[in-house]
Design an enzyme around this catalytic site. Structure first.
Site, PDB file in Angstrom:
ATOM      1  N   SER A   1       0.870  -1.177   0.000  1.00  0.00           N
ATOM      2  CA  SER A   1       0.000   0.000   0.000  1.00  0.00           C
ATOM      3  C   SER A   1       0.907   1.227   0.000  1.00  0.00           C
ATOM      4  O   SER A   1       2.095   1.129   0.344  1.00  0.00           O
ATOM      5  CB  SER A   1      -0.873   0.005   1.268  1.00  0.00           C
ATOM      6  OG  SER A   1      -1.433   1.286   1.515  1.00  0.00           O
TER       7      SER A   1
ATOM      8  N   TYR B   1      -2.401  -1.247  10.427  1.00  0.00           N
ATOM      9  CA  TYR B   1      -2.362  -1.413   8.968  1.00  0.00           C
ATOM     10  C   TYR B   1      -1.024  -0.931   8.410  1.00  0.00           C
ATOM     11  O   TYR B   1      -0.379  -1.623   7.609  1.00  0.00           O
ATOM     12  CB  TYR B   1      -3.516  -0.632   8.341  1.00  0.00           C
ATOM     13  CG  TYR B   1      -3.628  -0.764   6.841  1.00  0.00           C
ATOM     14  CD1 TYR B   1      -4.233  -1.879   6.270  1.00  0.00           C
ATOM     15  CD2 TYR B   1      -3.136   0.225   5.989  1.00  0.00           C
ATOM     16  CE1 TYR B   1      -4.344  -2.006   4.893  1.00  0.00           C
ATOM     17  CE2 TYR B   1      -3.246   0.106   4.614  1.00  0.00           C
ATOM     18  CZ  TYR B   1      -3.852  -1.010   4.072  1.00  0.00           C
ATOM     19  OH  TYR B   1      -3.960  -1.131   2.710  1.00  0.00           O
TER      20      TYR B   1
END
Length: 214
Positions: free
Chosen positions: A92, A105
């Site tokens: 990401s 995350y």
């Protein structure tokens, strides 16, 4: 001397390919000539739908529930085959940049990014390249834009001006999976429409401190 990637068996296993980016990757690789193993965690119907699209592209497909213990075995089989290969991790933009309220995350994606580099060092001699692809905002269920044409969604803070399409992430994966990418390893390819470039500009133009609330 490192071992070349020879034989080039066009077989790919795509984790989480029952929807979103994983589904797009499976279909794009099939269109590039790969037989595809489609995996899922809980959405068997979604995985079967992806498999139908892979087969429609003229490639073989097997569907299985994802068991993380299968992944080390798959890597060992790749090594034992002695013909090299490709490992492509999906991280990401938060592999590279923090986000308030997303500590777990960001830590997971950052950790996967560094693991990618370690694996690239360790597996290069066997002809196995390891790279990461780091998406920004992509029009999927995760971002609340599933089944939305990203060209119809305005994102003034992104240089390209819109979210990305899952196919645009899949295109980078397909490039890295091909034989022409044999000299690329340990890299992280950001697919974000220029989002990460906006740090100073975005910071100086925020109208309030609401970003602190996540």
């Amino acid at each position: 001397m490192t071992q070349p990637y020879t034989g080039y068996d066009r077989v790919a296993v795509v984790t989480g390919s029952d929807s979103g980016i994983g589904e797009a990757i499976a279909i794009t690789l099939a269109e590039a000539g790969f037989d595809v193993g489609v995996t899922y965690r809980s959405d068997r119907a979604g995985a079967e739908s992806t498999a139908e699209k892979v087969r429609a592209a003229g490639r073989r497909c097997d569907v299985r529930a994802l068991d993380l213990t299968d992944l080390p075995r798959a890597a060992r089989r790749m090594l034992a085959a002695g013909r090299g290969g490709r490992i492509i991790n999906i991280t990401s933009v938060h592999e590279h940049a923090p986000r308030v309220g997303s500590g777990a995350y960001c830590a997971a994606k950052g950790g996967l990014g560094l693991l990618t580099k370690v694996m690239a060092q360790e597996l290069a001699a066997a002809g196995i390249t390891v790279n990461a692809v780091a998406p920004g905002e992509i029009a999927t269920a995760m971002t609340g834009n599933e089944d939305v044409d990203p060209h119809t969604v305005a994102r003034p803070g992104i240089p390209v001006g819109r979210p990305g399409h899952a196919d645009e992430v899949a295109a980078v994966v397909a490039m890295l999976a091909g034989p022409a990418a044999a000299y690329v390893t340990g890299a992280s390819y950001v697919v974000d429409g220029g989002m990460l470039l906006m740090g100073p500009q975005a910071g100086s133009h925020l109208p309030s401190g609401e970003w602190r609330d996540g």
